[in-house]
Motif scaffolding. Structure first.
Motif, PDB file in Angstrom:
ATOM      1  N   THR A   1       0.833  -1.206   0.000  1.00 47.62           N
ATOM      2  CA  THR A   1       0.000   0.000   0.000  1.00 47.62           C
ATOM      3  C   THR A   1       0.867   1.254   0.000  1.00 47.62           C
ATOM      4  N   PRO A   2       0.396   2.301  -0.643  1.00 50.47           N
ATOM      5  CA  PRO A   2       1.042   3.602  -0.434  1.00 50.47           C
ATOM      6  C   PRO A   2       0.679   4.140   0.949  1.00 50.47           C
ATOM      7  N   LEU A   3       1.449   5.115   1.425  1.00 54.33           N
ATOM      8  CA  LEU A   3       1.078   5.906   2.599  1.00 54.33           C
ATOM      9  C   LEU A   3       0.832   7.331   2.120  1.00 54.33           C
ATOM     10  N   PRO A   4      -0.261   7.986   2.571  1.00 52.85           N
ATOM     11  CA  PRO A   4      -0.712   9.243   1.940  1.00 52.85           C
ATOM     12  C   PRO A   4       0.321  10.369   1.896  1.00 52.85           C
ATOM     13  N   GLY A   5       1.106  10.523   2.954  1.00 46.64           N
ATOM     14  CA  GLY A   5       2.046  11.637   2.975  1.00 46.64           C
ATOM     15  C   GLY A   5       3.437  11.292   2.497  1.00 46.64           C
ATOM     16  N   ALA A   6       3.662  10.011   2.194  1.00 44.93           N
ATOM     17  CA  ALA A   6       5.029   9.570   1.922  1.00 44.93           C
ATOM     18  C   ALA A   6       5.260   9.051   0.510  1.00 44.93           C
ATOM     19  N   THR A   7       4.253   8.416  -0.082  1.00 45.54           N
ATOM     20  CA  THR A   7       4.487   7.627  -1.283  1.00 45.54           C
ATOM     21  C   THR A   7       4.096   8.353  -2.568  1.00 45.54           C
TER      22      THR A   7
ATOM     23  N   LYS B   1       1.669   5.742  -8.383  1.00 41.79           N
ATOM     24  CA  LYS B   1       1.566   5.330  -9.782  1.00 41.79           C
ATOM     25  C   LYS B   1       0.185   4.707  -9.978  1.00 41.79           C
ATOM     26  N   PRO B   2      -0.634   5.237 -10.880  1.00 45.14           N
ATOM     27  CA  PRO B   2      -1.983   4.694 -11.078  1.00 45.14           C
ATOM     28  C   PRO B   2      -1.971   3.195 -11.384  1.00 45.14           C
ATOM     29  N   GLY B   3      -2.659   2.417 -10.527  1.00 45.58           N
ATOM     30  CA  GLY B   3      -2.752   0.971 -10.734  1.00 45.58           C
ATOM     31  C   GLY B   3      -1.755   0.154  -9.942  1.00 45.58           C
ATOM     32  N   SER B   4      -0.820   0.811  -9.249  1.00 44.51           N
ATOM     33  CA  SER B   4       0.186   0.082  -8.477  1.00 44.51           C
ATOM     34  C   SER B   4      -0.136   0.144  -6.989  1.00 44.51           C
ATOM     35  N   ALA B   5       0.065  -1.000  -6.301  1.00 44.32           N
ATOM     36  CA  ALA B   5      -0.098  -1.039  -4.843  1.00 44.32           C
ATOM     37  C   ALA B   5       1.160  -0.555  -4.122  1.00 44.32           C
ATOM     38  N   ALA B   6       2.144  -0.103  -4.863  1.00 41.98           N
ATOM     39  CA  ALA B   6       3.337   0.588  -4.346  1.00 41.98           C
ATOM     40  C   ALA B   6       4.260  -0.336  -3.551  1.00 41.98           C
ATOM     41  N   PHE B   7       4.337  -0.129  -2.235  1.00 39.25           N
ATOM     42  CA  PHE B   7       5.382  -0.755  -1.427  1.00 39.25           C
ATOM     43  C   PHE B   7       4.789  -1.553  -0.268  1.00 39.25           C
ATOM     44  N   PRO B   8       5.602  -2.417   0.362  1.00 41.56           N
ATOM     45  CA  PRO B   8       5.084  -3.217   1.485  1.00 41.56           C
ATOM     46  C   PRO B   8       4.795  -2.380   2.722  1.00 41.56           C
ATOM     47  N   PHE B   9       3.768  -2.791   3.461  1.00 43.32           N
ATOM     48  CA  PHE B   9       3.469  -2.161   4.751  1.00 43.32           C
ATOM     49  C   PHE B   9       4.478  -2.657   5.784  1.00 43.32           C
TER      50      PHE B   9
ATOM     51  N   TRP C   1       2.997  -4.397  -8.608  1.00 43.10           N
ATOM     52  CA  TRP C   1       1.746  -4.384  -9.379  1.00 43.10           C
ATOM     53  C   TRP C   1       1.147  -5.787  -9.325  1.00 43.10           C
ATOM     54  N   ILE C   2      -0.057  -5.918  -8.805  1.00 41.73           N
ATOM     55  CA  ILE C   2      -0.715  -7.218  -8.731  1.00 41.73           C
ATOM     56  C   ILE C   2      -1.308  -7.547 -10.096  1.00 41.73           C
ATOM     57  N   THR C   3      -1.002  -8.744 -10.601  1.00 40.50           N
ATOM     58  CA  THR C   3      -1.447  -9.116 -11.947  1.00 40.50           C
ATOM     59  C   THR C   3      -2.630 -10.077 -11.937  1.00 40.50           C
ATOM     60  N   GLY C   4      -3.071 -10.524 -10.755  1.00 37.98           N
ATOM     61  CA  GLY C   4      -4.254 -11.378 -10.678  1.00 37.98           C
ATOM     62  C   GLY C   4      -3.951 -12.763 -10.164  1.00 37.98           C
ATOM     63  N   ARG C   5      -5.002 -13.539  -9.948  1.00 35.63           N
ATOM     64  CA  ARG C   5      -4.865 -14.876  -9.383  1.00 35.63           C
ATOM     65  C   ARG C   5      -4.112 -15.811 -10.343  1.00 35.63           C
ATOM     66  N   ILE C   6      -3.314 -16.691  -9.750  1.00 34.66           N
ATOM     67  CA  ILE C   6      -2.585 -17.658 -10.569  1.00 34.66           C
ATOM     68  C   ILE C   6      -3.047 -19.080 -10.268  1.00 34.66           C
ATOM     69  N   ASP C   7      -4.077 -19.215  -9.431  1.00 29.84           N
ATOM     70  CA  ASP C   7      -4.672 -20.535  -9.199  1.00 29.84           C
ATOM     71  C   ASP C   7      -6.065 -20.542  -9.821  1.00 29.84           C
ATOM     72  N   ASP C   8      -6.941 -21.421  -9.362  1.00 25.75           N
ATOM     73  CA  ASP C   8      -8.265 -21.494  -9.976  1.00 25.75           C
ATOM     74  C   ASP C   8      -9.286 -20.662  -9.201  1.00 25.75           C
ATOM     75  N   MET C   9      -8.862 -19.469  -8.788  1.00 24.49           N
ATOM     76  CA  MET C   9      -9.761 -18.551  -8.102  1.00 24.49           C
ATOM     77  C   MET C   9     -10.072 -17.374  -9.022  1.00 24.49           C
ATOM     78  N   LEU C  10     -11.254 -16.793  -8.841  1.00 23.14           N
ATOM     79  CA  LEU C  10     -11.649 -15.607  -9.606  1.00 23.14           C
ATOM     80  C   LEU C  10     -11.978 -14.490  -8.638  1.00 23.14           C
ATOM     81  N   ASN C  11     -11.702 -13.270  -9.076  1.00 23.13           N
ATOM     82  CA  ASN C  11     -12.003 -12.103  -8.252  1.00 23.13           C
ATOM     83  C   ASN C  11     -13.168 -11.363  -8.897  1.00 23.13           C
ATOM     84  N   ILE C  12     -14.390 -11.595  -8.378  1.00 25.33           N
ATOM     85  CA  ILE C  12     -15.591 -11.003  -8.937  1.00 25.33           C
ATOM     86  C   ILE C  12     -16.003  -9.831  -8.065  1.00 25.33           C
ATOM     87  N   SER C  13     -15.841  -8.620  -8.564  1.00 30.87           N
ATOM     88  CA  SER C  13     -16.203  -7.416  -7.805  1.00 30.87           C
ATOM     89  C   SER C  13     -15.540  -7.407  -6.433  1.00 30.87           C
TER      90      SER C  13
END
Length: 681
Positions: free
Chosen positions: A456-462, A465-473, A543-555
């Motif tokens: 996650t980004p931190l609001p005052g620090a990071t 980049k649109p679409g990126s989860a940025a750096f580790p907590f 950048w998270i690219t999605g599930r790599i097993d047989d799971m789906l992310n619906i909404s």
């Protein structure tokens, strides 16, 4: 990616003086301390909470390597505390926040609203904790909660935590089958539910669904003997009777609904609460005692009961809430998630309350009674920190900017995103239109299993980049592995894993530790395996690219393909089924189902409707397939394994299939392409 999407958005200067973490270098210093000396970092945070007794063993003890023995994680084992005491009593008695609003409740109808202070919430929680004890509920018993987004849901879960019972909350959109499965797996002794509620203009007779689930439990030899029911749509009757002074009558479209009732088992909430004492001594629990079970879809089709424990989860939910949203005492915070999901556990209930925050709980949907509802709520309560899902953002994008711009939104300071990767177009719309280019966006990646934010980004620090989860907590050590389990350095793409434990991570799958080890630790011994793909760019952003097993992310809701396939196979017409994901402009992903039929059945519109209903009834509305395609056969290897890689290509009308030489019958591919559903949205 376009030039605009590739831009980096830096924290605004006016943010920095008050921010908890005002620079990237400050983040880096704190982060290094958190991963190199977790005892010192988390030990300092632990001092902010009340502990009845200090820990007696190592501050942290764990094993991630299945080849070296049983996987386990222990933080501050031997210390005793109570999370309900820390989020309520401590705020009322030590911090003198008793008169501060804990929650504004906004009902489905714009005219329906309530509020509750910390002191009032503490009293109601103590009352219901005493009710649970009077019904024989004791430490480590499991209580199932199946409720709409009403204040009694928070009261019920905190009352369980107060007496050391485990709450297992089931999203009120799930079916009777799903509720039954979770009650049985958890061995629950009591169910808490409500009469009925509206979701938009749709009436949900929740008690009827709950009764169906309880009958299914009974049929399977697991009768649940006690059920407490909130009279939610019946509040008007209570107000007229003078027994509901704190809860004004609700302005409903219609609540002439028949509520099934079983005398001897069913009890009204208001009746059992009447006369219950507002004093209740908490159960002092070990830091590693069980706190709650929350079910997430399993790859085998059977839901997995993710188990979280008291001490570490408390620290992590509280700390991540404080830093990720840069929480300040004057904030009004709103997370739109349902408490039936982990986001609602960590960032509607435990995290905000641990910080003494004022939050909004919303019963309704973003488009009712109009598409400006969310922004009218932001203005009504002067919301400063707002946390929602990309699905909701994309839905509102469809309706243009006008419904947003006709509301002020001047109070907003931070915007958050959760549930799935946010596509850059939606990020930019959120930033530009909703936040007017003044609100940083914290795009958070995490899971039911992690308990809180991982990347996650931190609001005052990071810089963003649109679409990126940025750096580790803090406390989180990610790595990217290739198929061989080798760590990749620098720019890379592969499997996202974590190298060491953080306080809020799950401890096991309830009643099935071998499956816990096999699911999360067996593929790459020594690492926690997320099941997600990830890439790291040249600047170190993830950048998270999605599930790599047989799971789906619906909404933002995780579903297993095998769970849906099992539901389809229960129809007498279906001989085989295979389910894959398909891109969807609003949901991110949707279900694309292939079905082969038994002899004597014909694929018709009527059958298609039956199959949709079958899945909806077995799992819930969120699992309703968007596309169902007739398949005269499925692409299989010579050993009989269905090749879902090829089915994903067919669903997307992508003819670049790669190697098909392993298929037993390659000719089936042309037939499947010719039968494709029209997927133009």
């Amino acid at each position: 990616m376009g030039q605009e999407q590739a831009r980096i958005f830096h924290p605004r200067p006016e943010w920095l003086p008050a921010a908890h973490v005002p620079s990237l270098s400050q983040y880096e210093r704190l982060y290094q301390r958190s991963v190199e000396d977790p005892h010192a970092f988390w030990g300092d945070i632990a001092k902010e909470f009340y502990w009845k007794t200090p820990y007696t063993g190592p501050f942290l003890n764990y094993n991630f390597d299945v080849t070296k023995g049983k996987v386990f994680i222990e933080w501050m084992k031997g210390a005793t505390t109570n999370i309900c005491y820390n989020v309520l009593d401590r705020n009322v008695n030590e911090k003198k926040l008793g008169d501060k609003i804990a929650f504004y409740w906004e009902g489905n109808e714009p005219e329906d609203s309530m509020k509750i202070t910390y002191k009032e919430l503490l009293h109601k929680v103590c009352q219901f904790a005493n009710v649970l004890r009077s019904q024989g509920v004791k430490k480590e018993d499991r209580v199932s909660i199946y409720m709409p987004m009403i204040l009694e849901l928070v009261v019920a879960m905190l009352a369980c935590a107060r007496i050391g019972a485990l709450h297992t909350i089931v999203f009120a959109g799930f079916s009777a089958d799903s509720l039954c499965e979770r009650i049985i797996d958890g061995g629950c002794c009591l169910l808490v539910t409500a009469d009925a509620f509206y979701r938009g203009d749709k009436l949900i007779n929740l008690k009827q669904i709950a009764d169906e689930a309880l009958q299914k439990c009974k049929d399977r030899g697991c009768p649940l003997k006690k059920c407490i029911v909130v009279k939610h749509l019946g509040r008007e009757e209570l107000a007229v009777a003078g027994t509901c002074s704190k809860s004004p009558p609700l302005k409903r479209l219609c609540h002439d609904v028949q509520i099934p009732w079983t005398p001897g088992r069913d009890m009204w909430w208001h009746e059992v609460m009447s006369g219950a004492s507002t004093d209740c001594e908490p159960e002092w629990c070990d830091s590693e005692d069980k706190l709650f079970i929350l079910y997430t879809s399993g790859s085998t089709g059977k839901p997995k009961g993710v188990l979280h424990t008291v001490g570490g989860y408390m620290l992590f939910a509280a700390t991540s809430f404080k830093y990720v949203f840069d929480y300040q005492p004057e904030d009004v915070y709103w997370c739109t998630a349902d408490i039936g999901w982990i986001t609602g556990h960590s960032y509607v209930t435990y995290g905000p309350l641990a910080n003494g925050a004022t939050s909004v709980i919303f019963e309704g949907v973003p488009t009712y009674p109009d598409v400006g509802r969310m922004w009218s709520i932001v203005d009504k309560y002067k919301v400063t920190k707002f946390y929602t899902a990309p699905t909701a953002i994309r839905l509102l994008m469809k309706h243009g900017e006008e419904p947003v711009r006709k509301h002020s939104r001047k109070s907003l300071k931070v915007l958050g995103s959760v549930g799935e990767p946010i596509n850059p177009e939606a990020w930019l719309w959120y930033y530009r239109v909703v936040g007017e280019e003044r609100c940083p966006i914290v795009d958070t990646f995490w899971q039911t299993e992690t308990g809180g934010h991982m990347l996650t980004p931190l609001p005052g620090a990071t810089p963003l980049k649109p679409g990126s989860a940025a750096f580790p907590f803090f406390g989180v050590v990610p790595a990217i592995l290739n198929e061989s389990g080798e760590e990749l350095e620098g720019e890379a793409e592969g499997y996202l894993v974590f190298k060491q434990p953080w306080p809020g991570m799950m401890r096991t799958l309830y009643g099935n530790h071998p499956h816990f080890e096999a699911t999360y630790f067996k593929k790459f011994p020594g690492y926690y395996v997320t099941g997600d793909g990830c890439k790291r760019d040249k600047d170190g952003y993830y950048w998270i690219t999605g599930r790599i097993d047989d799971m789906l992310n619906i909404s933002g809701h995780l579903l297993s393909t095998s769970e849906v396939e099992s539901a389809l196979l229960e129809h007498p017409a279906v001989s085989e089924s295979a389910v894959v994901s398909h891109p969807h402009s609003l949901k991110g992903e949707c279900l694309y189902c292939f079905v082969s039929l038994r002899v004597g059945y014909e694929f018709t519109k009527s059958l298609e409707d039956e199959l949709r209903k079958q899945v909806r009834d077995k799992i819930g509305p969120i699992a309703t397939p968007d596309y169902i395609q007739y398949a005269p056969g499925l692409p299989k290897t010579r050993s009989g394994k269905i090749t879902r890689r090829i089915l994903r290509k067919i669903a997307r009308d992508d003819h670049d299939l790669g190697d098909t030489s392993t298929l037993a019958d390659p000719s089936i591919i042309d037939q499947l392409f010719s039968n494709r559903c029209n997927t133009k949205q």
